[in-house]
Design an enzyme around this catalytic site. Structure first.
Site, short mmCIF file in Angstrom:
data_model
loop_
_atom_site.label_atom_id
_atom_site.label_comp_id
_atom_site.label_asym_id
_atom_site.label_seq_id
_atom_site.Cartn_x
_atom_site.Cartn_y
_atom_site.Cartn_z
N CYS A 66 52.35 27.64 79.78
CA CYS A 66 51.84 26.78 78.50
C CYS A 66 51.94 27.82 77.33
CB CYS A 66 50.46 26.28 78.87
SG CYS A 66 49.69 25.73 77.33
N CYS A 93 49.34 25.29 83.43
CA CYS A 93 48.06 26.01 82.49
C CYS A 93 47.00 26.72 83.51
CB CYS A 93 47.60 24.71 81.78
SG CYS A 93 48.64 23.87 80.72
N ASP A 148 21.75 56.79 100.60
CA ASP A 148 22.17 57.28 99.35
C ASP A 148 20.61 57.60 98.64
OD1 ASP A 148 23.64 58.02 96.93
OD2 ASP A 148 22.42 56.39 96.11
#
Length: 499
Positions: free
Chosen positions: A73, A42, A448
């Protein structure tokens, strides 16, 4: 608790048990719970009553669970968990191998092809994958094929033989045996049990999917960036979805991606269904869907300047790319020009050299040209400064000639060095490519313009050197810090487009 759930997390039994008992979806994909008494495995968030701790064992991958004889599962469908964030933020051999396996390299080229791309022997790769993931490259690729097969069985009306072929199985018999072994059901039983299954035949090559992610996810800058920088003919924003053409190993495709509260709605149209797994992988990478936003945001919140930005809109992702070479070309076209000018330059390349495609549902017209197609262009036809033309042609020649390889399995440090060796490549262009094409979560852009404006607005250091020193506290998530800094501006890249 999240800080401890990193390398080898499945070996910390106490932490895993606590995660299972809390049914915390943030841990889905980090590890899997195999239950000895039932023979099933699971995801941590499975809604079923948790088994007794002494009956649980924890494994690092779905492939390891399947290799150990456990079935998926039927309730929580662990094979559909978001992928492990490890393969996004790590640069080592295992992470590079997992990114290439996700891109379908083992199915197309075998384990020898994988080892050739990585520059290691097949024995070294097998040993490292087994040690960390409990499964080798063939088992990992098989688990991926099983997941694709289940997706096709449950969401389309394709004949089973076509599904076996599309998912990458060598025969229908192997497809049937794998589905029964992994899911404990025959393909026909899987289709019968699928909720909301439509019986109408789909359009040829069309697939409608739901792409899961770890919450939270803030879509504004993610889709805003993709829409604002969209290259006409290749990308568009239409009816609340980002649409674009895809160059794929066996053909081409068109994808539409739209944000929903708990998933990304994805509609793919493919010229060859064998490209489905690769197309899904590239779309997930484009939207950074396997990220761990809780770990990222927890680290960035430790800075009192970033904390309010994170609290205002947690879960920002890094907009990436479906084609690394394409993005590198576009990064050069975007040097020292506006977003609109970069789009115009790229659109001209597309119109002159891109491969035409049909798009009955929208306005897409071309694939972005490959480096091989661009290698034939006449630099004199480019409306760019001479130095920029030299930069572009050097990049294209390196990509087309194979001296520079950009892709899911790229070595980040080596690729950075090769990019910086090209004429006209400085830190901004190199780290932009590292952040968005290579997927380096720690790429940083201190020069930047948008980052520097944000720094001044927030009273952060304004010089690149001082800002880089301050940003050391944001590592290894500086690329995500850039998204939060950019979001302080009112540029269109920061806003979800109007429908």
């Amino acid at each position: 608790m999240l800080d401890g759930m990193r390398n080898g997390m499945h070996t910390d039994t106490e932490r895993c048990v606590r995660a299972v008992r809390s049914r915390d979806g943030r841990f889905d994909g980090w590890f899997f719970t195999a239950v000895r008494t039932t023979g099933i495995y699971c995801r941590p968030s499975c809604p079923a009553v948790p088994p007794k701790p002494e009956n649980m064992t924890f494994l690092p991958s779905a492939a390891a669970c399947q290799r150990a004889g456990f079935r998926a599962c039927k309730r929580c469908r662990p094979d559909t968990s978001p992928g492990s964030p490890e393969w996004n933020h790590r640069a080592d051999l295992v992470a590079r191998a997992m990114r290439l396996i996700g891109d379908g390299v083992v199915d197309r080229e075998g384990v020898t092809g994988l080892s050739a791309r990585l520059g290691y022997s097949t024995r070294q790769i097998e040993r490292q994958l087994l040690a960390e993931l409990g499964a080798g490259p063939l088992a990992l690729a098989r688990a991926q094929r099983a997941q694709t097969a289940r997706l096709l069985v449950e969401t389309t009306a394709l004949p089973m033989a076509d599904i076996a072929f599309a998912a990458g199985f060598a025969s229908v018999r192997t497809f049937n045996d794998t589905v029964r072994e992994v899911f404990g059901l025959t393909p026909g039983e899987l289709r019968t049990r699928a909720p909301g299954r439509g019986d109408a035949a789909p359009a040829p090559g069309a697939f409608t999917l739901r792409l899961p992610f770890r919450a939270p996810l803030h879509p504004d800058n993610l889709f805003g960036h993709l829409a604002a920088t969209a290259v006409p003919g290749v990308e568009e924003w239409s009816d609340g979805a980002y649409r674009r053409t895809l160059r794929l190993p066996h053909g081409h495709g068109i994808v539409a991606l739209a944000p929903r509260p708990d998933h990304i709605a994805c509609r793919l149209t493919l010229s060859d269904p064998r490209d489905l797994t690769v197309a899904i992988s590239r779309c997930r990478r484009l939207l950074d869907l396997d990220a761990d936003p809780v770990a990222v945001d927890e680290q960035l919140r430790t800075d009192p300047v970033l904390a309010p930005l994170v609290d205002k809109a947690p879960g920002r992702r890094v907009p990436r790319t479906v084609d690394e070479a394409e993005f590198a070309v576009r990064a050069v076209l975007g040097q020292q020009v506006s977003t609109a000018a970069a789009r115009t330059h790229a659109a001209r390349l597309v119109a002159a050299h891109g491969e035409p495609v049909d798009d009955p549902e929208g306005g897409l017209t071309h694939l972005f040209p490959s480096p091989q197609e661009l290698a034939a262009l006449d630099p004199g036809t480019l409306a760019l400064p001479r130095s920029r033309r030299a930069t572009l042609t050097s990049l294209v020649d390196a990509l087309a000639g194979g001296t520079l390889r950009l892709g899911a399995g790229s070595d980040w440090a080596e690729t950075r060095a090769r990019l910086l060796a090209l004429p006209g490549f400085g830190p901004w262009t190199t780290d932009t490519i590292a952040m968005r094409a290579l997927g380096d979560p720690d790429a940083f852009l201190p020069t930047d313009l948008g980052v520097r404006r944000a720094a001044r607005r927030l009273d952060l250091p304004s010089t690149p050197a001082a800002l880089t020193a301050r940003a050391a506290a944001w590592r290894p998530w500086r690329a995500y810090a850039v998204q939060y800094l950019w979001a302080t501006d009112d540029h269109p890249v920061n806003f979800l487009p109007a429908h």
